[in-house]
Design a protein around this motif. Structure first.
Motif, PDB file in Angstrom:
ATOM      1  N   SER A 194       0.832  -1.196   0.000  1.00 54.53           N
ATOM      2  CA  SER A 194       0.000   0.000   0.000  1.00 54.53           C
ATOM      3  C   SER A 194       0.875   1.257   0.000  1.00 54.53           C
ATOM      4  O   SER A 194       0.629   2.198  -0.755  1.00 54.53           O
ATOM      5  N   ASP A 195       1.918   1.245   0.835  1.00 51.11           N
ATOM      6  CA  ASP A 195       2.818   2.395   0.896  1.00 51.11           C
ATOM      7  C   ASP A 195       3.564   2.582  -0.421  1.00 51.11           C
ATOM      8  O   ASP A 195       3.735   3.708  -0.898  1.00 51.11           O
ATOM      9  N   PHE A 196       3.976   1.470  -0.996  1.00 48.56           N
ATOM     10  CA  PHE A 196       4.676   1.536  -2.288  1.00 48.56           C
ATOM     11  C   PHE A 196       3.773   2.152  -3.363  1.00 48.56           C
ATOM     12  O   PHE A 196       4.177   3.044  -4.115  1.00 48.56           O
ATOM     13  N   LEU A 197       2.524   1.677  -3.437  1.00 48.39           N
ATOM     14  CA  LEU A 197       1.596   2.187  -4.451  1.00 48.39           C
ATOM     15  C   LEU A 197       1.259   3.662  -4.210  1.00 48.39           C
ATOM     16  O   LEU A 197       1.128   4.445  -5.149  1.00 48.39           O
ATOM     17  N   THR A 198       1.121   4.028  -2.942  1.00 46.96           N
ATOM     18  CA  THR A 198       0.842   5.428  -2.607  1.00 46.96           C
ATOM     19  C   THR A 198       1.979   6.331  -3.081  1.00 46.96           C
ATOM     20  O   THR A 198       1.734   7.372  -3.699  1.00 46.96           O
ATOM     21  N   GLU A 199       3.223   5.922  -2.801  1.00 44.92           N
ATOM     22  CA  GLU A 199       4.376   6.720  -3.228  1.00 44.92           C
ATOM     23  C   GLU A 199       4.440   6.820  -4.749  1.00 44.92           C
ATOM     24  O   GLU A 199       4.712   7.865  -5.315  1.00 44.92           O
ATOM     25  N   TRP A 200       4.194   5.689  -5.399  1.00 43.62           N
ATOM     26  CA  TRP A 200       4.218   5.664  -6.863  1.00 43.62           C
ATOM     27  C   TRP A 200       3.177   6.654  -7.409  1.00 43.62           C
ATOM     28  O   TRP A 200       3.472   7.449  -8.302  1.00 43.62           O
ATOM     29  N   LEU A 201       1.983   6.587  -6.852  1.00 47.96           N
ATOM     30  CA  LEU A 201       0.896   7.430  -7.348  1.00 47.96           C
ATOM     31  C   LEU A 201       1.198   8.910  -7.107  1.00 47.96           C
ATOM     32  O   LEU A 201       0.950   9.748  -7.971  1.00 47.96           O
ATOM     33  N   LYS A 202       1.750   9.207  -5.947  1.00 46.49           N
ATOM     34  CA  LYS A 202       2.115  10.604  -5.661  1.00 46.49           C
ATOM     35  C   LYS A 202       3.113  11.126  -6.694  1.00 46.49           C
ATOM     36  O   LYS A 202       2.947  12.221  -7.221  1.00 46.49           O
ATOM     37  N   ARG A 203       4.147  10.343  -6.940  1.00 46.31           N
ATOM     38  CA  ARG A 203       5.163  10.774  -7.923  1.00 46.31           C
ATOM     39  C   ARG A 203       4.539  10.948  -9.297  1.00 46.31           C
ATOM     40  O   ARG A 203       4.834  11.886 -10.030  1.00 46.31           O
ATOM     41  N   HIS A 204       3.645  10.029  -9.650  1.00 49.42           N
ATOM     42  CA  HIS A 204       2.998  10.084 -10.962  1.00 49.42           C
ATOM     43  C   HIS A 204       2.116  11.330 -11.083  1.00 49.42           C
ATOM     44  O   HIS A 204       2.144  12.034 -12.085  1.00 49.42           O
ATOM     45  N   ILE A 205       1.361  11.595 -10.044  1.00 47.53           N
ATOM     46  CA  ILE A 205       0.428  12.722 -10.068  1.00 47.53           C
ATOM     47  C   ILE A 205       1.171  14.057 -10.134  1.00 47.53           C
ATOM     48  O   ILE A 205       0.798  14.945 -10.903  1.00 47.53           O
ATOM     49  N   TYR A 206       2.236  14.185  -9.321  1.00 46.72           N
ATOM     50  CA  TYR A 206       2.947  15.463  -9.312  1.00 46.72           C
ATOM     51  C   TYR A 206       3.914  15.597 -10.480  1.00 46.72           C
ATOM     52  O   TYR A 206       4.425  16.669 -10.744  1.00 46.72           O
ATOM     53  N   GLY A 207       4.145  14.506 -11.186  1.00 45.30           N
ATOM     54  CA  GLY A 207       5.016  14.551 -12.357  1.00 45.30           C
ATOM     55  C   GLY A 207       4.203  14.580 -13.643  1.00 45.30           C
ATOM     56  O   GLY A 207       3.690  15.624 -14.046  1.00 45.30           O
ATOM     57  N   VAL A 208       4.054  13.416 -14.261  1.00 40.09           N
ATOM     58  CA  VAL A 208       3.453  13.360 -15.599  1.00 40.09           C
ATOM     59  C   VAL A 208       1.977  13.759 -15.641  1.00 40.09           C
ATOM     60  O   VAL A 208       1.517  14.341 -16.614  1.00 40.09           O
ATOM     61  N   ASP A 209       1.235  13.454 -14.564  1.00 39.81           N
ATOM     62  CA  ASP A 209      -0.188  13.832 -14.583  1.00 39.81           C
ATOM     63  C   ASP A 209      -0.366  15.347 -14.539  1.00 39.81           C
ATOM     64  O   ASP A 209      -1.295  15.893 -15.138  1.00 39.81           O
ATOM     65  N   LYS A 210       0.519  15.996 -13.803  1.00 35.29           N
ATOM     66  CA  LYS A 210       0.454  17.466 -13.709  1.00 35.29           C
ATOM     67  C   LYS A 210       0.682  18.086 -15.102  1.00 35.29           C
ATOM     68  O   LYS A 210      -0.023  18.994 -15.522  1.00 35.29           O
ATOM     69  N   LYS A 211       1.683  17.541 -15.806  1.00 37.09           N
ATOM     70  CA  LYS A 211       1.976  18.028 -17.169  1.00 37.09           C
ATOM     71  C   LYS A 211       0.770  17.817 -18.081  1.00 37.09           C
ATOM     72  O   LYS A 211       0.430  18.675 -18.892  1.00 37.09           O
ATOM     73  N   LEU A 212       0.143  16.642 -17.926  1.00 35.38           N
ATOM     74  CA  LEU A 212      -1.028  16.341 -18.752  1.00 35.38           C
ATOM     75  C   LEU A 212      -2.168  17.305 -18.431  1.00 35.38           C
ATOM     76  O   LEU A 212      -2.851  17.798 -19.332  1.00 35.38           O
ATOM     77  N   GLU A 213      -2.360  17.566 -17.165  1.00 33.45           N
ATOM     78  CA  GLU A 213      -3.430  18.482 -16.749  1.00 33.45           C
ATOM     79  C   GLU A 213      -3.248  19.859 -17.407  1.00 33.45           C
ATOM     80  O   GLU A 213      -4.200  20.424 -17.960  1.00 33.45           O
ATOM     81  N   VAL A 214      -2.031  20.365 -17.351  1.00 33.24           N
ATOM     82  CA  VAL A 214      -1.739  21.672 -17.954  1.00 33.24           C
ATOM     83  C   VAL A 214      -2.029  21.628 -19.449  1.00 33.24           C
ATOM     84  O   VAL A 214      -2.648  22.535 -20.007  1.00 33.24           O
ATOM     85  N   PHE A 215      -1.609  20.538 -20.095  1.00 36.69           N
ATOM     86  CA  PHE A 215      -1.822  20.400 -21.538  1.00 36.69           C
ATOM     87  C   PHE A 215      -3.313  20.378 -21.883  1.00 36.69           C
ATOM     88  O   PHE A 215      -3.755  21.032 -22.829  1.00 36.69           O
ATOM     89  N   ILE A 216      -4.086  19.627 -21.119  1.00 38.77           N
ATOM     90  CA  ILE A 216      -5.539  19.546 -21.384  1.00 38.77           C
ATOM     91  C   ILE A 216      -6.174  20.930 -21.213  1.00 38.77           C
ATOM     92  O   ILE A 216      -6.991  21.358 -22.034  1.00 38.77           O
ATOM     93  N   MET A 217      -5.774  21.620 -20.164  1.00 43.28           N
ATOM     94  CA  MET A 217      -6.369  22.936 -19.920  1.00 43.28           C
ATOM     95  C   MET A 217      -5.982  23.927 -21.003  1.00 43.28           C
ATOM     96  O   MET A 217      -6.794  24.752 -21.425  1.00 43.28           O
ATOM     97  N   GLN A 218      -4.739  23.847 -21.477  1.00 43.25           N
ATOM     98  CA  GLN A 218      -4.325  24.734 -22.570  1.00 43.25           C
ATOM     99  C   GLN A 218      -5.053  24.397 -23.859  1.00 43.25           C
ATOM    100  O   GLN A 218      -5.455  25.285 -24.607  1.00 43.25           O
ATOM    101  N   SER A 219      -5.260  23.122 -24.114  1.00 42.71           N
ATOM    102  CA  SER A 219      -5.967  22.697 -25.323  1.00 42.71           C
ATOM    103  C   SER A 219      -7.393  23.208 -25.317  1.00 42.71           C
ATOM    104  O   SER A 219      -7.946  23.567 -26.352  1.00 42.71           O
ATOM    105  N   GLU A 220      -7.967  23.223 -24.130  1.00 41.53           N
ATOM    106  CA  GLU A 220      -9.357  23.656 -24.002  1.00 41.53           C
ATOM    107  C   GLU A 220      -9.505  25.131 -24.359  1.00 41.53           C
ATOM    108  O   GLU A 220     -10.529  25.551 -24.875  1.00 41.53           O
ATOM    109  N   ARG A 221      -8.474  25.912 -24.065  1.00 38.89           N
ATOM    110  CA  ARG A 221      -8.562  27.367 -24.290  1.00 38.89           C
ATOM    111  C   ARG A 221      -8.326  27.744 -25.744  1.00 38.89           C
ATOM    112  O   ARG A 221      -8.595  28.860 -26.134  1.00 38.89           O
ATOM    113  N   LYS A 222      -7.764  26.802 -26.532  1.00 41.85           N
ATOM    114  CA  LYS A 222      -7.438  27.158 -27.935  1.00 41.85           C
ATOM    115  C   LYS A 222      -8.695  27.358 -28.757  1.00 41.85           C
ATOM    116  O   LYS A 222      -9.676  26.673 -28.555  1.00 41.85           O
TER     117      LYS A 222
END
Ligand code: FE2
Ligand code: FE2
Length: 121
Positions: A93-121
């Protein structure tokens, strides 16, 4: 698909994932605990992947690989879960939590920004 301005679905789904991962270390865990986590992770990853494909996201391959790594970690747990004691489930559980945190603050954050920018175009 509806893209909300603050991408609330992504945050909400991450929250549910954290809760489901947390449940793994509870006293009484059975197969359904694991299958609910796996089903929900699949639902969430598929949705992100749909957005990436729909919007022609440039880092799609790397993001998909990260999801696939998580998918296979979860499936390994499903294979063996009958033998897991609470100590091992807590480690997982701790391993998966750490993995998810890193994923969310890394690649998911980038994706979120990209989706929001795409929406404004
Ligand atoms: Fe992701
Ligand atoms: Fe995500």
């Amino acid at each position: 698909m509806i893209v909300t301005s603050e991408l609330i679905w992504q945050d909400q789904q991450h929250q549910v994932l954290f809760e489901l991962i947390d449940e793994i270390k509870a006293d009484h865990v059975d197969l359904s605990t694991f299958t609910r986590l796996i089903d929900y992770a699949e639902h969430h990853f598929s949705l992100e992947e749909s957005y990436m494909q729909m919007l022609g996201y440039p880092d799609y391959d790397a993001h998909l690989q990260a999801h696939n790594k998580f998918r296979s970690e979860l499936l390994t747990m499903l294979d063996d879960q009958g033998d897991y004691d609470v100590e091992l489930r807590t480690t997982l559980s701790d391993f998966l939590t750490e993995w998810l945190k890193r994923h969310i603050y890394g690649v998911d954050k980038k994706l979120e920004v990209f989706i929001m920018q795409s929406e404004r175009k």
